[in-house]
Enzyme design. Structure first.
Site, PDB file in Angstrom:
ATOM      1  N   ASP A  43       0.862  -1.175   0.000  1.00  0.00           N
ATOM      2  CA  ASP A  43       0.000   0.000   0.000  1.00  0.00           C
ATOM      3  C   ASP A  43       0.908   1.237   0.000  1.00  0.00           C
ATOM      4  O   ASP A  43       2.063   1.154   0.422  1.00  0.00           O
ATOM      5  CB  ASP A  43      -0.870  -0.049   1.263  1.00  0.00           C
ATOM      6  CG  ASP A  43      -1.603   1.241   1.516  1.00  0.00           C
ATOM      7  OD1 ASP A  43      -2.320   1.706   0.610  1.00  0.00           O
ATOM      8  OD2 ASP A  43      -1.448   1.810   2.610  1.00  0.00           O
ATOM      9  N   ASP A  98      -0.301   5.016   0.786  1.00  0.00           N
ATOM     10  CA  ASP A  98      -0.630   6.040   1.795  1.00  0.00           C
ATOM     11  C   ASP A  98      -0.713   5.456   3.198  1.00  0.00           C
ATOM     12  O   ASP A  98      -1.476   4.528   3.451  1.00  0.00           O
ATOM     13  CB  ASP A  98      -1.944   6.734   1.417  1.00  0.00           C
ATOM     14  CG  ASP A  98      -1.805   7.479   0.105  1.00  0.00           C
ATOM     15  OD1 ASP A  98      -0.957   8.376   0.027  1.00  0.00           O
ATOM     16  OD2 ASP A  98      -2.522   7.137  -0.858  1.00  0.00           O
TER      17      ASP A  98
END
Length: 196
Positions: free
Chosen positions: A12, A14
């Protein structure tokens, strides 16, 4: 020289590669609040800031590019990812929208963070993308994603510890507090794969 037993690592962006607290100053500025990162005990910032989901979606639509441009690197992410790139396959799977690909690639370039694939899916449901790339493990900060990926794919998920992802974790989801810790865990997984 290719590594003998590379892992395909789903990552991922953010709150995982970028500093999880980076959205708070921008939200405070826009909504006239003085919240601290520690106050963000719900992943849904609309709830935290007392605004509707629609208002938050509109805010992100207008400010996403700036947010993605100014976010600092999370701890030693850049250094660790540069090391991994030589040994493993790095696939970034993010809820960012495809229209933010240019600002995302510029940010990665600025911090010299390498990648093999960048998949901006525009949704928090990362299951199809994780299946498509056949990831061996996943790095995440959103609890719901971590639980779904671990259960559906039977893979280890390393969940970066934040105020908004507390809760009981199943066996395959491990809470981590630093990129150095994740680095050691990935080395251990690669060794296990080599000896399997």
């Amino acid at each position: 020289m290719k590594p003998e037993n590379p892992l395909t690592i789903g990552i991922d962006i953010d709150g995982t590669v970028t500093e999880p607290s980076s959205i708070v100053p921008l939200m405070n500025e826009s909504f006239g609040k003085q919240l601290r990162y520690e106050d963000c005990i719900d992943y849904n910032l609309a709830t935290v800031y007392g605004i509707s989901d629609e208002v938050f979606a509109d805010w992100l639509d207008k400010h996403g590019e700036r947010l993605y441009d100014v976010a600092p690197v999370h701890g030693a992410a850049d250094r660790v990812l540069r090391q991994w790139y030589k040994r493993h396959k790095l696939v970034y799977i993010s809820a960012r929208e495809a229209r933010h690909l240019e600002v995302t690639i510029k940010w990665f370039s600025r911090y010299q963070i390498p990648y093999h694939h960048m998949d901006l899916i525009g949704s928090h449901d990362k299951l199809a993308a994780a299946r498509k790339w056949q990831v061996d493990l996943f790095l995440e900060d959103r609890l719901e994603n971590a639980l779904q990926l671990a259960e559906a794919l039977s893979i280890p998920v390393f969940l970066f510890d934040t105020p908004y992802n507390q809760g009981t974790l199943p066996r395959l989801v491990q809470r981590v507090t630093s990129w150095e810790q994740v680095d050691a865990l990935v080395d251990q997984l690669a060794l296990e794969k080599a000896n399997a």
